[in-house]
Motif scaffolding. Structure first.
Motif, PDB file in Angstrom:
ATOM      1  N   ALA A  88       0.747  -1.205   0.074  1.00 18.50           N
ATOM      2  CA  ALA A  88       0.007   0.124   0.063  1.00 18.50           C
ATOM      3  C   ALA A  88       1.043   1.158   0.227  1.00 18.50           C
ATOM      4  O   ALA A  88       2.190   1.170   0.633  1.00 18.50           O
ATOM      5  CB  ALA A  88      -0.762   0.062   1.150  1.00 18.50           C
ATOM      6  N   GLU A  91      -1.281   8.442   1.360  1.00 17.20           N
ATOM      7  CA  GLU A  91      -1.409   9.666   0.735  1.00 17.20           C
ATOM      8  C   GLU A  91      -2.103  10.779   1.771  1.00 17.20           C
ATOM      9  O   GLU A  91      -2.874  10.196   2.764  1.00 17.20           O
ATOM     10  CB  GLU A  91      -2.892   9.522  -0.420  1.00 17.20           C
ATOM     11  N   THR A  99      -4.294   8.825   4.360  1.00 17.43           N
ATOM     12  CA  THR A  99      -5.223   7.649   3.931  1.00 17.43           C
ATOM     13  C   THR A  99      -4.034   6.737   3.090  1.00 17.43           C
ATOM     14  O   THR A  99      -3.050   6.914   2.773  1.00 17.43           O
ATOM     15  CB  THR A  99      -6.478   8.108   2.974  1.00 17.43           C
ATOM     16  N   GLN A 101      -3.673   4.023  -0.240  1.00 16.51           N
ATOM     17  CA  GLN A 101      -4.124   3.173  -1.319  1.00 16.51           C
ATOM     18  C   GLN A 101      -3.684   1.761  -1.443  1.00 16.51           C
ATOM     19  O   GLN A 101      -2.450   1.592  -1.654  1.00 16.51           O
ATOM     20  CB  GLN A 101      -3.721   4.091  -2.800  1.00 16.51           C
ATOM     21  N   SER A 103      -4.124  -2.342  -2.775  1.00 16.54           N
ATOM     22  CA  SER A 103      -4.592  -3.163  -3.912  1.00 16.54           C
ATOM     23  C   SER A 103      -5.660  -4.149  -3.555  1.00 16.54           C
ATOM     24  O   SER A 103      -6.510  -4.549  -4.253  1.00 16.54           O
ATOM     25  CB  SER A 103      -3.501  -4.220  -4.292  1.00 16.54           C
ATOM     26  N   LEU A 108      -5.626  -3.187   3.197  1.00 21.21           N
ATOM     27  CA  LEU A 108      -6.058  -1.786   3.676  1.00 21.21           C
ATOM     28  C   LEU A 108      -6.595  -2.186   5.363  1.00 21.21           C
ATOM     29  O   LEU A 108      -6.180  -1.358   6.041  1.00 21.21           O
ATOM     30  CB  LEU A 108      -6.996  -1.282   2.940  1.00 21.21           C
TER      31      LEU A 108
END
Length: 826
Positions: A88, A91, A99, A101, A103, A108
């Motif tokens: 991951a 951001e 936060t 991002q 896959s 997550l």
């Protein structure tokens, strides 16, 4: 389609995944900080004292207060594994919130769990990962881990690994994956495997005993068992708190600081490997019984010399021009050995709303439901119960290669299901057992002979290639079956592409499945309307389009064939050439295209409330040889009536002012165009809309306009067809010509309406079809036995829909009410 269709593969999707969150007051980078929970909030295990559990916040505080304790080191390594072993990216939003991002939602969820437990990833590059570690006292420290290599997850490997250099300089290998691939790679693999099998046998014995006791429990008026309302919880649970934004993680085997047991945590942490394996695998089975998706985390420290030697092999594999993937996996397998177990995680894979109801309706529609998943067996079975793929009274048979003698297991299952009558049967098989059967042709043959006898199949720990292989095997061994695969992730692509119809769910798993599928839906429950409503409508439209096309061609050209007897079989056409050329394009196209696109024989509310009506297509009730011959017989009889009546008006009575070939042929052509559109658009179309009316007016009105155009467009007649001025001056002004036209149309209309009236009357009395009057089933009906919904003719359902209040009744049956929001599954 005959079962999603015939046999169906279902990959149940997710809405949201939660792992190990903590109740908080303050926020750091948009995520909760740790806080002591009141003792009244803590769960209790039956039979134990009030100090049996510690909350996550208390454990984290203990780690901060005793950083060198063995339990602190183990817990910190486990949390670090969640924070580091992923792909991951962080951001930072405009308001400073971080936060991620990732896959997959699973990755997550684990990363956010690590954040909730005090390790927040704030920066990542190709060479390093920066973590912000938060202590219980609010102090924050930055830790930078150098990323040396990332061995990514693949469907074959079922695991991912990352090699990092820690701030203290040691080289650390972290690996997470399915227990089936992690356990054999542990340093104590033999011991771990033995303990895993022991725990599994114990759990299976408990489940079998529970199942037998449930079968003895009386049911309530709705068919459910009272005991099913209580849910057995494991020793480690993810629980939803109404006062917290997230769930809470409870850790067993610890007490509060006031209890001496908490001070003895260090001794608990250095327990024997045998005890650790037993408790870990017991927790994993508890998680799986609750329907949670489990992963094992393992680690080991690598010496610089060992890493340098392996790095050269791995670099050669990644730059290889031939067999690159195989060489990468072989190199990865070399380093991913002799692990130490870190722990297990569990992620709640929530079912979307309406999944159980959708499965139940598909089963009522005579669709066999399969679930192909990569989850553990216990997780898959639990999800199957939640989704109603397994019923409480289902006869569950588990094929397991670990039990030995697969052939005997298969034959026992075949004998059991052949003798079972009226019992819902479910077969469970894992990917390892399936691969063993695929390797032996005899076992493979027995397995696929067993499949048609089973109502549902659950295949767990299946790789994408195995999912696709099962679909292909079903298609080749049961040619009459139609298959539909539905999935939401990239690992479902092979299965979706291998089946007859692929459906992708566009959700949190990404859009990979939706992009390659034939159909894309947003929620699993939308499958109800896709199959039961639009599936049936499209089948019926296709059937009608085919029958109507054959009927109009047969009935129109048979008149020309009958005319050949009177011209010495010279091949002279009864119809004028330009009109004949434009027939299928201008005058008889809309009458088959419009019903083929817009027809609805039954309302959507009826089809959703009575899923058994989907069997109409499975049994080919809308398009079969008897039904085809009935249409052809009708075409022949109506064509002969038109021809002989018009020929008699010209030849026998000789009352026409224009006895030319064009006048006779034009009368038959006009009857063909007008009655074709009247029958197909008015008499045969049930769902009459403005589009149907406009199509009828355009086609019929266009034919008479075409007549006027030809009458003026032709030059001096030099052929048998006296077209010039015929429609405007000669036969067009002859009342006998028009009277013959109206008389023939009246005869044909009376025939059609009379047939429909007689059929409707016989349907209402249960005497249709007439050739079944003396059958045993009909005698049973006359004796008062109820008929199945799928056996009732469409005409009866159409009549019921016209009854006052029936639409509301069907909507109540489907639990759909006026005013529901647009996201309702119905």
């Amino acid at each position: 389609m005959t079962g999603l269709v015939g046999e169906k593969k279902v990959s149940t999707t997710v809405e949201q995944r939660d792992v190990a969150p903590i109740k908080t007051d303050a926020r750091q980078h948009g995520r909760p900080s740790l806080q002591q929970r009141p003792s009244s909030d803590l769960p209790r295990r039956p039979g134990q004292g009030t100090g049996s559990f510690v909350s996550t916040a208390e454990l984290i505080r203990y780690i901060a207060d005793h950083p060198s304790a063995a339990i602190s080191l183990k817990a910190r390594d486990f949390i670090l594994a969640m924070a580091l072993c992923h792909t991951a990216l962080p951001e930072t939003t405009k308001d400073g919130t971080i936060t991620f991002q990732a896959s997959s939602p699973d990755e997550l969820a684990l990363l956010e769990a690590a954040q909730d437990l005090g390790y927040l990833m704030i920066q990542r590059s190709s060479h390093s990962i920066t973590l912000l570690r938060s202590g219980a006292d609010g102090q924050q420290n930055r830790e930078v881990y150098e990323v040396l290599d990332v061995i990514e997850f693949s469907s074959q490997r079922k695991r991912m690994s990352i090699i990092v250099r820690c701030p203290d300089g040691r080289i650390w290998l972290l690996c997470k994956g399915a227990d089936s691939v992690i356990v054999p790679r542990l340093q104590q693999a033999a011991l771990a495997s033995r303990k895993s099998h022991e725990v599994r046998r114990s759990i299976q014995a408990e489940r079998e005993q529970l199942r037998r006791s449930e079968q003895m429990t009386p049911r309530n008026s709705f068919g459910a068992r009272p005991s099913m309302t209580s849910r057995r919880r494991g020793s480690m649970e993810i629980r939803r708190d109404s006062t917290a934004e997230h769930a809470r993680l409870e850790v067993p085997g610890a007490e509060r600081t006031s209890n001496p047991y908490l001070r003895r945590l260090q001794g608990f942490a250095v327990a024997s490997d045998e005890t650790v394996f037993s408790r870990c695998f017991k927790h994993m089975d508890d998680f799986a019984m609750q329907g949670l998706r489990t992963l094992l985390f393992a680690h080991k420290t690598i010496s610089p010399s060992e890493y340098a030697g392996w790095k050269k092999l791995y670099q050669d594999a990644t730059t290889s021009l031939t067999g690159r993937q195989e060489r990468i996996e072989a190199a990865a397998d070399m380093i991913e050995q002799s692990f130490d177990l870190l722990g297990a995680s569990a992620i709640e894979d929530k079912l979307q709303g309406g999944v159980p109801e959708t499965i139940d309706k598909l089963r009522r529609a005579n669709i066999k439901i399969w679930m192909l998943t990569g989850d553990k067996r216990e997780t898959a079975i639990n999800i199957a119960h939640s989704a109603q793929i397994c019923k409480p009274e289902s006869d569950l048979f588990i094929l397991d290669s670990a039990k030995g003698n697969l052939e005997a297991q298969l034959r026992d299952a075949a004998m059991l299901y052949r003798d079972a009558i009226g019992v819902h049967s479910v077969l469970v098989i894992d990917g390892h057992t399936l691969s063993q059967m695929d390797a032996e042709q005899d076992l493979k043959q027995i397995f696929y002979d067993l499949i048609p006898l089973v109502d549902s199949v659950i295949c767990c720990r299946a790789s994408p290639s195995q999912k696709a292989g099962i679909v292909k095997a079903i298609r080749s061994r049961i040619p009459s079956a139609l298959t539909l695969a539905i999935g939401d992730g990239a690992n479902d692509i092979a299965m979706i592409q291998a089946c007859h119809v692929g459906v992708g769910i566009s959700g949190k798993e990404g859009l990979q499945a939706a992009r390659v599928a034939d159909y894309s839906i947003a929620k699993f429950c939308f499958l109800q309307r896709l199959l039961l409503v639009h599936g049936r409508w499209n089948y019926m439209r296709t059937a009608k389009f085919i029958l109507m096309t054959y009927w109009k061609e047969a009935w129109f050209y048979l008149m020309q064939a009958l005319y050949q007897h009177h011209n010495g079989y010279t091949g002279t056409s009864l119809y004028e050439n330009y009109s004949l050329t434009a027939l299928n394009t201008l005058f008889t196209s809309l009458c088959v295209i419009v019903p083929g696109i817009f027809e609805q024989d039954l309302k959507a509310e009826t089809l959703l409330a009575v899923p058994e009506l989907y069997v109409y297509g499975q049994k080919n009730m809308g398009l079969n040889l008897p039904y085809y011959f009935r249409w052809m017989l009708l075409a022949v009889s109506e064509s002969m009536i038109v021809w002989f009546v018009t020929w008699a008006s010209y030849g026998h009575f000789a009352q026409m002012s224009d006895n030319g070939l064009f006048a006779l042929g034009n009368l038959n052509f006009s009857l063909g165009v007008v009655f074709t559109n009247y029958k197909l658009l008015v008499l045969e179309t049930h769902y009459k809309t403005v589009i149907v009316g406009i199509s009828f007016l355009i086609t019929v009105g266009g034919w008479w306009a075409w007549q006027g155009f030809l009458s003026h467009a032709y030059s001096t007649n030099i052929s048998p067809y006296d077209v010039k001025g015929g429609f405007t001056s000669t036969f067009g002004n002859d009342p006998n010509w028009w009277l013959t036209l109206m008389a023939v149309l009246a005869i044909l209309t009376v025939m059609e309406l009379g047939y429909k009236s007689i059929k409707q009357s016989l349907l209402m009395t249960g005497l249709w079809p007439v050739w079944r009057l003396f059958g045993a089933r009909t005698r049973a009906r006359r004796d008062g036995l109820a008929r199945d919904a799928e056996e009732l003719d469409v005409g009866l359902w159409q009549a019921m829909e016209k009854e006052p209040g029936m639409r509301e009744r069907f909507m109540r049956m489907n639990d759909v009410h006026e005013g529901d929001d647009e996201d309702d599954c119905g």
